[in-house]
Design a protein around this motif. Structure first.
Motif, short mmCIF file in Angstrom:
data_model
loop_
_atom_site.label_atom_id
_atom_site.label_comp_id
_atom_site.label_asym_id
_atom_site.label_seq_id
_atom_site.Cartn_x
_atom_site.Cartn_y
_atom_site.Cartn_z
N UNK A 17 0.82 -1.21 0.00
CA UNK A 17 0.00 0.00 0.00
C UNK A 17 0.85 1.26 0.00
N UNK A 18 1.90 1.27 0.80
CA UNK A 18 2.80 2.42 0.83
C UNK A 18 3.47 2.60 -0.52
N UNK A 19 3.92 1.48 -1.10
CA UNK A 19 4.60 1.56 -2.39
C UNK A 19 3.66 2.09 -3.49
N UNK A 20 2.40 1.66 -3.45
CA UNK A 20 1.43 2.16 -4.45
C UNK A 20 1.26 3.67 -4.33
N UNK A 21 1.07 4.13 -3.09
CA UNK A 21 0.86 5.57 -2.88
C UNK A 21 2.09 6.38 -3.29
N UNK A 22 3.25 5.89 -2.92
CA UNK A 22 4.48 6.59 -3.28
C UNK A 22 4.67 6.58 -4.79
N UNK A 23 4.42 5.44 -5.44
CA UNK A 23 4.58 5.36 -6.89
C UNK A 23 3.61 6.31 -7.59
N UNK A 24 2.40 6.41 -7.07
CA UNK A 24 1.43 7.35 -7.63
C UNK A 24 1.96 8.79 -7.53
N UNK A 26 5.18 9.67 -7.29
CA UNK A 26 6.32 9.77 -8.20
C UNK A 26 5.85 9.97 -9.64
N UNK A 27 4.89 9.15 -10.06
CA UNK A 27 4.36 9.25 -11.43
C UNK A 27 3.73 10.63 -11.66
N UNK A 28 2.96 11.08 -10.70
CA UNK A 28 2.28 12.37 -10.82
C UNK A 28 3.23 13.56 -10.87
N UNK A 29 4.43 13.35 -10.37
CA UNK A 29 5.43 14.42 -10.38
C UNK A 29 6.50 14.21 -11.43
N UNK A 30 6.25 13.27 -12.33
CA UNK A 30 7.16 13.06 -13.46
C UNK A 30 8.51 12.48 -13.09
N UNK A 31 8.58 11.80 -11.97
CA UNK A 31 9.85 11.21 -11.54
C UNK A 31 10.05 9.88 -12.28
N UNK A 32 11.20 9.75 -12.92
CA UNK A 32 11.54 8.55 -13.67
C UNK A 32 12.09 7.47 -12.73
N UNK A 33 11.82 6.19 -13.05
CA UNK A 33 12.29 5.10 -12.18
C UNK A 33 13.80 5.11 -11.90
N UNK A 34 14.59 5.54 -12.88
CA UNK A 34 16.04 5.54 -12.67
C UNK A 34 16.51 6.69 -11.77
N UNK A 35 15.58 7.53 -11.34
CA UNK A 35 15.89 8.62 -10.41
C UNK A 35 15.59 8.25 -8.96
#
Length: 92
Positions: A17-24, A26-35
């Motif tokens: 659940x924490x990972x989902x919220x954080x990923x959301x 990150x995605x919403x702020x345009x953060x790329x996975x390699x960052x």
């Protein structure tokens, strides 16, 4: 680089659940996975050993992590105290 920290206190819990919220976020702020570097601690409620947090702390102090993201501030109750003591012991 962004450091993401998630923690659960017992073996029966998971960080999904924490990972989902954080990923959301990150995605919403345009953060790329390699960052992003993820730091996870599981079943850490019985003691103060938090290898994931210790790795995150080391990366922050080394200048590798410039931003830390977490979903629930309550996750950090004990780890903030630990980090504060560490910073104070270094005279920062």
């Amino acid at each position: 680089m962004i450091g993401v920290y998630a923690r659960v206190s017992t073996v029966g819990q998971n960080v999904a659940g924490q990972k989902r919220e954080i990923q959301r976020w990150l995605d919403g702020n345009g953060v790329q996975p390699d960052e992003v570097n993820w730091f996870i601690d599981k079943a850490s409620g019985d003691n103060l050993k938090r290898p994931g947090f210790e790795d995150l702390e080391a990366a922050v102090f080394a200048g590798e992590i410039k931003t830390v993201v977490l979903v629930f501030s309550t996750v950090m109750d004990t780890t903030i105290l630990t980090a504060t003591r560490k910073v104070n012991s270094l005279g920062c």
